[in-house]
Design a protein around this motif. Structure first.
Motif, PDB file in Angstrom:
ATOM      1  N   VAL A 332      10.920 -30.487 -43.030  1.00  0.00           N
ATOM      2  CA  VAL A 332      10.680 -30.678 -41.593  1.00  0.00           C
ATOM      3  C   VAL A 332       9.191 -30.558 -41.324  1.00  0.00           C
ATOM      4  N   GLY A 333       8.733 -31.279 -40.280  1.00  0.00           N
ATOM      5  CA  GLY A 333       7.329 -31.188 -39.894  1.00  0.00           C
ATOM      6  C   GLY A 333       6.402 -31.948 -40.822  1.00  0.00           C
ATOM      7  N   PHE A 334       6.924 -33.000 -41.452  1.00  0.00           N
ATOM      8  CA  PHE A 334       6.041 -33.893 -42.223  1.00  0.00           C
ATOM      9  C   PHE A 334       5.035 -34.492 -41.233  1.00  0.00           C
ATOM     10  N   PRO A 335       3.778 -34.760 -41.659  1.00  0.00           N
ATOM     11  CA  PRO A 335       2.780 -35.280 -40.715  1.00  0.00           C
ATOM     12  C   PRO A 335       3.326 -36.459 -39.903  1.00  0.00           C
ATOM     13  N   GLY A 336       3.105 -36.395 -38.588  1.00  0.00           N
ATOM     14  CA  GLY A 336       3.516 -37.491 -37.709  1.00  0.00           C
ATOM     15  C   GLY A 336       4.972 -37.421 -37.289  1.00  0.00           C
ATOM     16  N   GLU A 337       5.744 -36.422 -37.742  1.00  0.00           N
ATOM     17  CA  GLU A 337       7.174 -36.345 -37.382  1.00  0.00           C
ATOM     18  C   GLU A 337       7.317 -36.023 -35.894  1.00  0.00           C
ATOM     19  N   THR A 338       7.994 -36.911 -35.153  1.00  0.00           N
ATOM     20  CA  THR A 338       8.207 -36.699 -33.724  1.00  0.00           C
ATOM     21  C   THR A 338       9.574 -36.051 -33.509  1.00  0.00           C
ATOM     22  N   ASP A 339       9.852 -35.689 -32.237  1.00  0.00           N
ATOM     23  CA  ASP A 339      11.173 -35.132 -31.910  1.00  0.00           C
ATOM     24  C   ASP A 339      12.264 -36.132 -32.274  1.00  0.00           C
ATOM     25  N   THR A 340      11.993 -37.430 -32.025  1.00  0.00           N
ATOM     26  CA  THR A 340      12.995 -38.461 -32.322  1.00  0.00           C
ATOM     27  C   THR A 340      13.256 -38.535 -33.821  1.00  0.00           C
ATOM     28  N   ASP A 341      12.184 -38.484 -34.607  1.00  0.00           N
ATOM     29  CA  ASP A 341      12.361 -38.479 -36.070  1.00  0.00           C
ATOM     30  C   ASP A 341      13.227 -37.294 -36.483  1.00  0.00           C
ATOM     31  N   PHE A 342      12.886 -36.136 -35.922  1.00  0.00           N
ATOM     32  CA  PHE A 342      13.600 -34.928 -36.326  1.00  0.00           C
ATOM     33  C   PHE A 342      15.078 -35.005 -35.912  1.00  0.00           C
ATOM     34  N   GLU A 343      15.333 -35.587 -34.732  1.00  0.00           N
ATOM     35  CA  GLU A 343      16.728 -35.760 -34.278  1.00  0.00           C
ATOM     36  C   GLU A 343      17.524 -36.557 -35.317  1.00  0.00           C
ATOM     37  N   ALA A 344      16.868 -37.585 -35.867  1.00  0.00           N
ATOM     38  CA  ALA A 344      17.547 -38.425 -36.867  1.00  0.00           C
ATOM     39  C   ALA A 344      17.914 -37.595 -38.105  1.00  0.00           C
ATOM     40  N   THR A 345      17.058 -36.632 -38.447  1.00  0.00           N
ATOM     41  CA  THR A 345      17.352 -35.746 -39.591  1.00  0.00           C
ATOM     42  C   THR A 345      18.570 -34.874 -39.271  1.00  0.00           C
ATOM     43  N   LEU A 346      18.580 -34.326 -38.045  1.00  0.00           N
ATOM     44  CA  LEU A 346      19.718 -33.479 -37.657  1.00  0.00           C
ATOM     45  C   LEU A 346      21.015 -34.285 -37.699  1.00  0.00           C
ATOM     46  N   GLU A 347      20.921 -35.511 -37.210  1.00  0.00           N
ATOM     47  CA  GLU A 347      22.117 -36.358 -37.158  1.00  0.00           C
ATOM     48  C   GLU A 347      22.653 -36.630 -38.568  1.00  0.00           C
ATOM     49  N   LEU A 348      21.730 -36.936 -39.484  1.00  0.00           N
ATOM     50  CA  LEU A 348      22.158 -37.206 -40.857  1.00  0.00           C
ATOM     51  C   LEU A 348      22.797 -35.958 -41.482  1.00  0.00           C
ATOM     52  N   ALA A 349      22.174 -34.809 -41.243  1.00  0.00           N
ATOM     53  CA  ALA A 349      22.712 -33.558 -41.804  1.00  0.00           C
ATOM     54  C   ALA A 349      24.122 -33.311 -41.275  1.00  0.00           C
ATOM     55  N   ARG A 350      24.294 -33.546 -39.965  1.00  0.00           N
ATOM     56  CA  ARG A 350      25.633 -33.356 -39.359  1.00  0.00           C
ATOM     57  C   ARG A 350      26.633 -34.327 -39.973  1.00  0.00           C
ATOM     58  N   ASP A 351      26.222 -35.590 -40.095  1.00  0.00           N
ATOM     59  CA  ASP A 351      27.149 -36.632 -40.555  1.00  0.00           C
ATOM     60  C   ASP A 351      27.611 -36.411 -41.994  1.00  0.00           C
ATOM     61  N   VAL A 352      26.674 -36.031 -42.867  1.00  0.00           N
ATOM     62  CA  VAL A 352      27.042 -35.916 -44.291  1.00  0.00           C
ATOM     63  C   VAL A 352      27.962 -34.716 -44.510  1.00  0.00           C
TER      64      VAL A 352
END
Ligand code: 5AD
Ligand code: SF4
Length: 486
Positions: A332-352
């Motif tokens: 998390v917090g890779f350079p340039g990561e926005t809230d929207t980017d991070f939301e996509a990570t949460l979504e993937l974690a939930r889905d898998v």
């Protein structure tokens, strides 16, 4: 040499004590065991404390920043012991190996001049010679030698830390993928696969020493493409893929379980996915790091796959092996990561719905491309994001573990538990299970009814000897287990 004197010298040699402290990944654990093996030949016996050690090796990890600082503070503590020993007229040699050694090189001797030897992960086969040189003055060896360390390290010692029921076997090292956050391509060097014959010979030795499970290791293990020297792979090629290797090792007498780590989604080939369905000894568990759920970030990370590619791989795996348990790494917090980017990570974690996963705050590593980006994410945002992601991941792990309650699972018992007459073992999905079992079951697979689920482990009661192909219970124990339920 007169025999008395010979014995005395041998005793002197045998009194040398070695303390190895290992940081980081399983490949370092494997390397530490092999270093101990190569020094055993030179009379070093392991000790569990640095206080009485003649040689201390810190086998280090450079993947995230804190690890480096931890090494320097540990070195400070060790220097106190070294000084005290010098006061008693004894010498303690201090060596730093692994990726911090590789990355820091001479800088390490500058910051910690009391260190005797600094070396990178490719040079362990030179350890005895380097130590001899280090007795005179500090040595730094961070070259990438032409010869492979694997060909020059002695065989595993029966007393080695790697001769347990579940053993590590490094089959591949280095990485050519150059993810923009990662130091591995720089510290471990270009990708190298060990030839099939060598891997097989080592696997046989490990089984002869008592291994029932082997974890095949590599920084990018599913990129394995080993020289098959005389064997031919399924498709007639002269190189073995990881799937070919797994099929071959699965035939070894006495070997019950195979696992591998760590994989890159791009190298998850069709034959490897198929092996998960076809090879009974290949455990239904896969650590498949995704790092991020945002395509924009995945691209900036140079991962060469999208979130959808990853999801498709998971679907294919689940088609081949419906109960496969999944694990991942996230940054998390890779350079340039926005809230929207991070939301996509949460979504993937939930889905898998991961069975377990590791998550880290991005840590800029000197020399890697991402560390030069000027859109670094502030520390407090990284912290918040990590917390949010970890909440989802721990919930997912708890759900997975709880779903085991009431099920009967084959467990490979590896080691004594905390209480008497208790053993610890692993399910096929990799969870630790403790159960009341006598020592004689160690190394056996037994069916266990799961009664409790905790965050990181399960508890259960053994029922009967497992009836599948992977069963091998001591006769007496099996009879007793039958008696318990019958
Ligand atoms: N910052 C944070 N995490 C990192 N990892 C690798 N490099 C970094 C870094 N610079 C994580 C990745 C990788 C795991 C072994 O460590 O998630 O898969
Ligand atoms: Fe590092 Fe893994 Fe990427 Fe290789 S594939 S650069 S080891 S994160």
């Amino acid at each position: 040499m007169n025999s008395r004197r010979g014995e005395k010298e041998r005793d002197n040699i045998l009194t040398k004590k070695l303390y190895v402290k290992t940081y980081g990944c399983q490949m370092n654990v494997y390397d530490s065991a092999r270093m101990a093996d190569s020094l055993a030949v030179h009379g070093y016996a392991p000790t569990s404390t640095p206080d009485d050690a003649d040689l201390v090796i810190l086998n280090t990890c450079h993947i995230r920043e804190k690890a480096v600082e931890k090494v320097y503070s540990e070195l400070g503590r060790l220097n106190q012991i070294k000084k005290a020993r010098r006061g008693d007229g004894r010498r303690m040699m201090l060596a730093v190996s692994g990726c911090v050694g590789q990355a820091e090189g001479t800088e390490l001797l500058r910051r910690a001049p009391f260190v005797d030897l600094v070396m990178g992960p490719q040079n362990y086969h030179r350890l005895p010679e380097l130590l001899r040189r280090a007795e005179v003055r500090g040595v730094v060896d961070t070259e990438f030698p032409v010869e492979s360390k694997f060909d020059h390290l002695p065989d595993a010692d029966p007393a080695s830390a790697n001769s347990g029921i579940s053993a590590f076997l490094t089959i591949q090292e280095g990485c050519d993928r150059f993810c923009t956050f990662c130091v591995v391509p720089y510290t471990r060097g270009a990708e190298y696969s060990r030839p099939v014959k060598h891997v097989e010979a080592e696997a046989r030795r490990l089984v002869a020493l008592g291994a029932r499970e082997i974890m095949l290791l590599g920084q990018n293990v599913n990129a394995y493409h080993g020289d098959s020297e005389g064997y031919s792979a399924d498709d007639g090629h002269s190189e073995y893929s990881l799937a070919d290797l797994i099929c071959r090792l699965a035939e070894l007498d006495g070997l019950k379980r195979l696992r591998y780590t760590t994989s890159h989604p791009r190298n998850l080939s069709a034959d490897l996915i198929a092996a998960h369905g076809d090879v009974a000894a290949l455990m239904p568990f896969l650590h498949l790091p995704v790092q991020s759920g945002s395509d924009r970030i995945l691209k900036a990370m140079n991962r060469h796959h999208t979130a959808d590619d990853y999801r498709r791989r998971i679907e294919e795996l689940r088609r081949a092996r419906p109960d496969i348990a999944l694990s991942s790494d996230f940054i998390v917090g890779f350079p340039g990561e926005t809230d929207t980017d991070f939301e996509a990570t949460l979504e993937l974690a939930r889905d898998v719905g991961y069975a377990q996963a590791y998550s880290f705050k991005y840590s800029p590593r000197p020399g890697t491309p991402a560390s030069n980006q000027n859109d670094q994410v502030p520390e407090n945002i990284k912290r918040e994001r990590l917390e949010a992601l970890q909440k989802i991941l721990s919930r997912s792990q708890a759900t997975f573990n709880t779903s085991m309650i009431g099920r009967t699972l084959p467990v490979l018992f590896e080691r004594p538990g905390r209480h008497t007459n208790q053993l610890l073992g692993r399910t096929a999905y990799g969870q630790w299970v403790h159960a009341d079992m006598s020592e004689e079951y160690r190394g056996s697979i037994a069916d266990v009814v799961i009664t409790e689920a905790h965050t990181n482990s399960l508890a259960g009661q053994a029922v009967v000897a497992h009836a599948g192909a992977a069963t091998e219970m001591p006769k007496e124990a099996a009879a007793r287990a039958e008696g318990q339920t019958g």
